[in-house]
Motif scaffolding. Structure first.
Motif, mmCIF file in Angstrom:
data_model
loop_
_atom_site.group_PDB
_atom_site.id
_atom_site.type_symbol
_atom_site.label_atom_id
_atom_site.label_comp_id
_atom_site.label_asym_id
_atom_site.label_seq_id
_atom_site.Cartn_x
_atom_site.Cartn_y
_atom_site.Cartn_z
ATOM 1 N N ILE A 51 -70.272 7.725 -34.769
ATOM 2 C CA ILE A 51 -69.771 6.998 -34.135
ATOM 3 C C ILE A 51 -70.602 6.589 -32.554
ATOM 4 O O ILE A 51 -71.194 6.471 -32.412
ATOM 5 C CB ILE A 51 -68.004 6.818 -33.782
ATOM 6 N N ILE A 52 -69.843 7.874 -31.713
ATOM 7 C CA ILE A 52 -70.862 8.054 -30.447
ATOM 8 C C ILE A 52 -72.489 7.949 -30.708
ATOM 9 O O ILE A 52 -73.064 7.208 -30.192
ATOM 10 C CB ILE A 52 -70.584 9.861 -30.152
ATOM 11 N N GLY A 53 -73.328 8.400 -32.089
ATOM 12 C CA GLY A 53 -74.248 8.806 -31.979
ATOM 13 C C GLY A 53 -74.824 6.188 -31.795
ATOM 14 O O GLY A 53 -75.843 5.407 -31.403
ATOM 15 N N LEU A 54 -73.304 6.246 -32.941
ATOM 16 C CA LEU A 54 -74.081 4.704 -33.116
ATOM 17 C C LEU A 54 -73.277 3.483 -31.977
ATOM 18 O O LEU A 54 -74.231 2.444 -30.727
ATOM 19 C CB LEU A 54 -72.285 3.895 -34.526
ATOM 20 N N LEU A 55 -72.742 3.950 -31.458
ATOM 21 C CA LEU A 55 -72.276 3.775 -29.583
ATOM 22 C C LEU A 55 -73.195 3.699 -29.346
ATOM 23 O O LEU A 55 -73.555 2.752 -27.677
ATOM 24 C CB LEU A 55 -70.950 4.628 -29.386
ATOM 25 N N LEU A 56 -74.398 4.626 -28.529
ATOM 26 C CA LEU A 56 -74.901 4.755 -27.695
ATOM 27 C C LEU A 56 -76.364 4.184 -28.027
ATOM 28 O O LEU A 56 -77.185 3.956 -27.066
ATOM 29 C CB LEU A 56 -75.125 6.055 -27.609
ATOM 30 N N GLY A 57 -76.601 4.221 -29.892
ATOM 31 C CA GLY A 57 -77.727 3.837 -30.393
ATOM 32 C C GLY A 57 -77.844 2.543 -29.816
ATOM 33 O O GLY A 57 -78.824 1.198 -30.241
ATOM 34 N N PHE A 58 -76.425 1.424 -30.569
ATOM 35 C CA PHE A 58 -76.598 0.296 -30.837
ATOM 36 C C PHE A 58 -75.820 -0.578 -29.188
ATOM 37 O O PHE A 58 -76.231 -2.135 -29.662
ATOM 38 C CB PHE A 58 -75.594 -0.454 -32.003
ATOM 39 N N VAL A 59 -74.616 -0.573 -28.870
ATOM 40 C CA VAL A 59 -74.585 -0.724 -27.618
ATOM 41 C C VAL A 59 -75.136 -0.657 -26.332
ATOM 42 O O VAL A 59 -75.091 -0.034 -26.344
ATOM 43 C CB VAL A 59 -73.103 -0.478 -27.467
ATOM 44 N N PRO A 60 -76.447 -1.673 -25.677
ATOM 45 C CA PRO A 60 -76.527 -1.817 -24.678
ATOM 46 C C PRO A 60 -75.831 -0.717 -23.329
ATOM 47 O O PRO A 60 -74.512 -0.914 -23.306
ATOM 48 C CB PRO A 60 -76.591 -2.644 -24.586
ATOM 49 N N PRO A 61 -76.020 -0.243 -22.370
ATOM 50 C CA PRO A 61 -75.262 0.138 -21.324
ATOM 51 C C PRO A 61 -74.298 -0.510 -20.238
ATOM 52 O O PRO A 61 -73.232 -0.606 -20.230
ATOM 53 C CB PRO A 61 -75.851 1.048 -20.403
ATOM 54 N N HIS A 62 -75.111 -1.842 -20.564
ATOM 55 C CA HIS A 62 -75.005 -3.135 -19.356
ATOM 56 C C HIS A 62 -73.690 -3.919 -20.124
ATOM 57 O O HIS A 62 -72.390 -4.149 -19.540
ATOM 58 C CB HIS A 62 -75.462 -4.136 -18.954
ATOM 59 N N GLN A 63 -73.608 -3.613 -21.263
ATOM 60 C CA GLN A 63 -71.897 -4.097 -22.784
ATOM 61 C C GLN A 63 -71.159 -2.726 -22.044
ATOM 62 O O GLN A 63 -70.259 -3.491 -21.725
ATOM 63 C CB GLN A 63 -72.275 -4.062 -23.464
ATOM 64 N N ILE A 64 -70.875 -2.052 -22.268
ATOM 65 C CA ILE A 64 -70.091 -0.755 -21.704
ATOM 66 C C ILE A 64 -69.486 -0.890 -20.133
ATOM 67 O O ILE A 64 -68.797 -0.851 -20.410
ATOM 68 C CB ILE A 64 -70.314 0.709 -21.987
ATOM 69 N N SER A 65 -70.691 -0.800 -19.041
ATOM 70 C CA SER A 65 -70.336 -0.598 -18.196
ATOM 71 C C SER A 65 -69.752 -2.349 -17.807
ATOM 72 O O SER A 65 -68.648 -2.103 -16.814
ATOM 73 C CB SER A 65 -71.428 -0.890 -17.352
ATOM 74 N N LYS A 66 -69.365 -2.854 -18.230
ATOM 75 C CA LYS A 66 -69.350 -4.737 -17.874
ATOM 76 C C LYS A 66 -67.603 -4.508 -18.462
ATOM 77 O O LYS A 66 -66.581 -4.676 -17.896
ATOM 78 C CB LYS A 66 -69.245 -5.733 -18.777
ATOM 79 N N PHE A 67 -67.332 -3.959 -19.363
ATOM 80 C CA PHE A 67 -65.183 -3.969 -19.615
ATOM 81 C C PHE A 67 -64.993 -2.575 -18.966
ATOM 82 O O PHE A 67 -64.097 -2.515 -18.701
ATOM 83 C CB PHE A 67 -65.532 -3.120 -21.968
#
Lengths: 160, 187
Positions: A51-67
């Protein structure tokens, strides 16, 4: 291998040797328990790592930091705090997950809120807690824990 | 422990293992499909997962050995014995210390806390014990140190201890304030 890993392994080896020279049977029994817990935990470890691999590989940082980033404000902190309270994964595995969130743009506050609510509050185990300790004490503990988890997280964000 | 409850425990553990394996299988399948659909992400996903796997595998066996040692050398009965009859500052420290020992997941602590409550231990000490059990465990701190660093780990630990103590007294105050009209066991 970093210093932390070396220190933890050192402590484990020394503790085991002390235990072994004190009581061989008990030491052997603890190794057996250790092996069993390791095997039991391993599928979950692999799941979290994927899940960590998918999270860092697929979800762009700006999406995560937006939330849950610096600019998301108290809403993001409450959101991830609530997520932590609902999730039921071993605390040991929440730390790599938290580290990966931090790496991909989450704020210190959000990550601290996530870990603290995850460990302190158990929505899944709440019925059991109510049964053993009574409704009032269980609800008070979980409710106030959520509030202090958010306070701890906000202070963490301010000082780190 | 009776043979029956031990058997029940084993059965439950087996069920959980199957559940975890199924979840892992689903996650693995999803990962493989995603990586086949998006070949450009393969490198990032695989290297991230591999790095986290290495970091985990370097400490997990050691953490498990420590957990095993504590489980055998510090039995739950000892925890109940010590916590049942202490109070004051000493009680606060003991409750946190005993809770911090690596002796299993939180739901194991509920029956212990219930037993302590019946024995007349202070409510604040029970809350401290439960909270320490939940979030100040020694192996947890080690893994936190490994992944989030010393500053993060120490700051969170110190703040947690402070606020958990405050919470314990608030809950005790509320519970006792509510009880004053009814029968209060003063022993």
């Amino acid at each position: 291998m970093n210093t932390t890993a070396i220190a933890i392994n050192g402590i484990a080896i020394v503790s085991f040797l002390i235990a072994f020279f004190n009581d061989k049977e008990k030491a052997k029994k603890s190794l057996k328990i250790a092996g069993k817990s390791f095997v039991r935990m391993f599928p979950m470890v692999l799941t979290i790592i994927l899940i960590i691999g998918l999270l860092l590989g697929f979800v762009p940082p700006h999406q995560i930091s937006k939330f849950i980033g610096e600019q998301s404000g108290i809403g993001g902190v409450l959101l991830i705090g609530a997520l932590g309270a609902l999730m039921h994964i071993p605390a040991l595995l929440s730390f790599p997950l938290a580290a990966s969130l931090l790496e991909s743009g989450a704020s210190v506050t959000a990550v601290a809120a996530f870990i603290t609510t995850l460990t302190m509050i158990g929505m899944v185990t709440l019925p059991l807690e109510i049964k053993e300790l009574g409704k009032k004490m269980a609800l008070l503990r979980n409710g106030i824990s959520f509030v202090i988890a958010i306070i701890i997280a906000l202070i963490m964000g301010a000082i780190l | 422990m009776t043979g029956n409850s031990k058997q029940k425990k084993e059965e439950k553990a087996k069920k959980e293992m199957v559940r975890d394996l199924v979840i892992f299988g689903i996650t693995l399948a999803a990962t493989l499909i995603l990586l086949m659909e998006f070949p450009d992400r393969r490198g990032a996903v695989i290297s991230t997962s591999w790095n986290f796997f290495l970091e985990m595998i370097l400490i997990l066996p050691a953490v498990m050995v420590l957990l095993g040692l504590f489980a055998v050398f510090v039995p739950k009965e000892a925890v109940v014995k010590y916590l049942g009859k202490t109070s004051g500052i000493k009680g606060i420290f003991l409750a946190i210390l005993l809770g911090a020992l690596p002796t299993g997941p939180l739901y194991v602590a509920f029956p212990i806390a219930a037993a302590l409550l019946k024995k007349g231990a202070k409510i604040s000490n029970i809350i401290l014990f439960l909270s320490a059990w939940a979030c100040i465990k020694i192996p947890q701190e080690m893994v936190e140190l490994q992944f989030l660093g010393l500053r993060f780990m120490l700051a969170r630990l110190i703040l947690t201890v402070i606020f958990v103590i405050i919470m314990a007294f608030i809950i005790e105050w509320i519970m006792e304030w509510d009880d004053t009209g009814g029968v209060k066991n003063a022993v």
